[in-house]
Design an enzyme around this catalytic site. Sequence first.
Site, PDB file in Angstrom:
ATOM      1  N   ARG A  32       0.818  -1.204   0.000  1.00 13.89           N
ATOM      2  CA  ARG A  32       0.000   0.000   0.000  1.00 13.89           C
ATOM      3  C   ARG A  32       0.861   1.268   0.000  1.00 13.89           C
ATOM      4  NH1 ARG A  32      -5.119  -0.606   1.057  1.00 13.89           N
ATOM      5  NH2 ARG A  32      -5.103   1.145  -0.320  1.00 13.89           N
ATOM      6  N   ARG A  36      -2.592   6.213   0.193  1.00 17.34           N
ATOM      7  CA  ARG A  36      -2.547   6.369   1.637  1.00 17.34           C
ATOM      8  C   ARG A  36      -1.683   7.500   2.161  1.00 17.34           C
ATOM      9  NH1 ARG A  36      -3.790   0.664   4.589  1.00 17.34           N
ATOM     10  NH2 ARG A  36      -5.934   0.611   3.861  1.00 17.34           N
ATOM     11  N   ARG A  45      -5.584  12.986  -5.484  1.00 26.22           N
ATOM     12  CA  ARG A  45      -6.950  12.555  -5.160  1.00 26.22           C
ATOM     13  C   ARG A  45      -7.922  13.717  -5.004  1.00 26.22           C
ATOM     14  NH1 ARG A  45     -10.100  10.680  -4.327  1.00 26.22           N
ATOM     15  NH2 ARG A  45     -10.557   9.300  -2.610  1.00 26.22           N
ATOM     16  N   ASP A  81      -6.732  -1.829  -7.755  1.00 27.88           N
ATOM     17  CA  ASP A  81      -7.408  -2.381  -6.582  1.00 27.88           C
ATOM     18  C   ASP A  81      -7.846  -3.805  -6.878  1.00 27.88           C
ATOM     19  OD1 ASP A  81      -8.473  -1.461  -3.813  1.00 27.88           O
ATOM     20  OD2 ASP A  81     -10.077  -2.665  -4.675  1.00 27.88           O
ATOM     21  N   TYR A 158     -15.984 -10.267  -0.576  1.00 27.89           N
ATOM     22  CA  TYR A 158     -16.661  -9.032  -0.990  1.00 27.89           C
ATOM     23  C   TYR A 158     -17.889  -9.320  -1.852  1.00 27.89           C
ATOM     24  CZ  TYR A 158     -12.765  -6.260   0.797  1.00 27.89           C
ATOM     25  OH  TYR A 158     -11.841  -5.671   1.607  1.00 27.89           O
TER      26      TYR A 158
END
Length: 350
Positions: A32, A36, A45, A81, A158
Amino acid sequence: MAITSEHMTGRQRLLATAAAQPTDMTPVWFMRQAGRCLPEYRALREKHPFLEVARTPELAVEATMMPIDRFGVDGAVLFADIMLPLDGMGVDFEIRPGVGPVIDDPIRTTEDIERIRVVDPEEGTPYVLNAISLLRRTLGDRAATLGFAGAPFTLACYLVDGRPTKEYPKTKALMYGRPELWDALMTKLAEITARYLEGQVRNGADVVQLFDSWLGLVDPATYRERVAPYTAAIFERLRPLVPTIHFSTGTVQLLTEIAATRPSMVSVDWRLPLDAAWDIIGPGLGIQGNLDPTMLMAPWETVEIAARDVLNRAGGRPGHIFNLGHGLLPETDPDQLSRLVELVHSYRDE
Ligand code: CP3
C-alpha cells in the site's frame, strides 16, 4: 551476505531475491505504498476520484511512481485495486469513503454465479494492462513491476457479503453449507484471476502478488478442501511465467498449507518472528515481511531495533524481500519510510 555485485538495480535486486539468488542488498517495498500516506497522492486525489485514478493509465502510473521517486524502493506495485476485475465480471461495485468496497447486488445464488462473466483482461480491464505496460516503460530498471490480484477467497468475501465485515458470515455460510455453489464460484474466480494475472505478465509485470487478505478467518482443514485448490491452480498457471508471492495476514495456523499451494514466496505478518515463519514455510520458498505497520508510529529508534531484528532473523539468506506484515497505515510519516529504506539497503549481517 555475499556481495555478488555492487551495482544491482532495484529490479535486478528484487528479481534475484524472488529467484532465491544472492544480492548486493536486501530488496524492499511496502504494501500500500502507492496510496494512503503521501501528500502528493492526496493532492492527486483532490483532483480525481479513486476509481478514476485506477482506471486511467497515466494517472495510475503517476500514483505508482510516487513512492519510487520518494523512497527508492525496489518494487513498484501498480496503483489499482483488487476489486477492478469486477468490471470484467459485469458486477457493479463502488468504493465508499470510510467504508471500502460495496456491492449493492451481491452474489448469493446459482443464478448470480452464472451471470458472472469470464473474460480476458484485454476485454474486461484493458486499462490495467495499459497501465502496467506504461509503468514498465516509465520505470526502466529502477524497480521491478509488481502486478497483483485478489485471491478467490478474499474476492468471494466481498462478492457474497457485499461489504466489509469482520467475519464475512454469508461467505463462510456458503463455503460450509453449499459446497457445490462454492465450487462453482471459486472455479470461476480462479479462472478470471489467472487470466487477469497472465494478462499483467504479458504487459510487463515482473512479479505478481495474490492478496488473500481475509484468509485468517479459515481453519486448516477447510483451507485445504475449500480454498487451497483454487489458489494452487492460479500459481500453477503463473509458475512458468514469473515469480509469485502469496499474501495473507493472521494465518499462522495455515502457513504449511499456504506453502503447499506453491507460490515462489510467502508474505507473512508480524505474528511470528521471521525465522520461525521461514522454518514452517521451508527453505524451498522465499519469504516477504514482516514489520508490523503500526511499528512505524513509534519513534525512529524503536523502528530501527524492530527492523534490524527482522533482518537479523533473515540472516542474509537469499530469498527475503523486506516489507511490512500488512498495508501501511494512512497516518504513517513518510520520513519513517525513507529512513527504513536506507536502513534496509545499508544493512549488513550482524
Ligand atoms: O500501494 C497501493 O496502495 C497500491 C494499490 C492498492 C490499492 N488497494 C489502492 C486503494 C492495492 C495493492 C490494494 C489492495 C487491496 N484492496 C486489498 C489487499 C491488501 C490489503 O490491504 O489487505 C484489499 C483488501 C482491497 C480492498 C479495498 N480497496 C479496501 C478495503 C479499500 C478501502 C480502504 C483503504 O483505504 O484501503 C479500498 C480502496 C482503496 N484501494 C484505496 C486505495 C488507495 C483508498 C481509496 C481512496 O484513495 O479514497
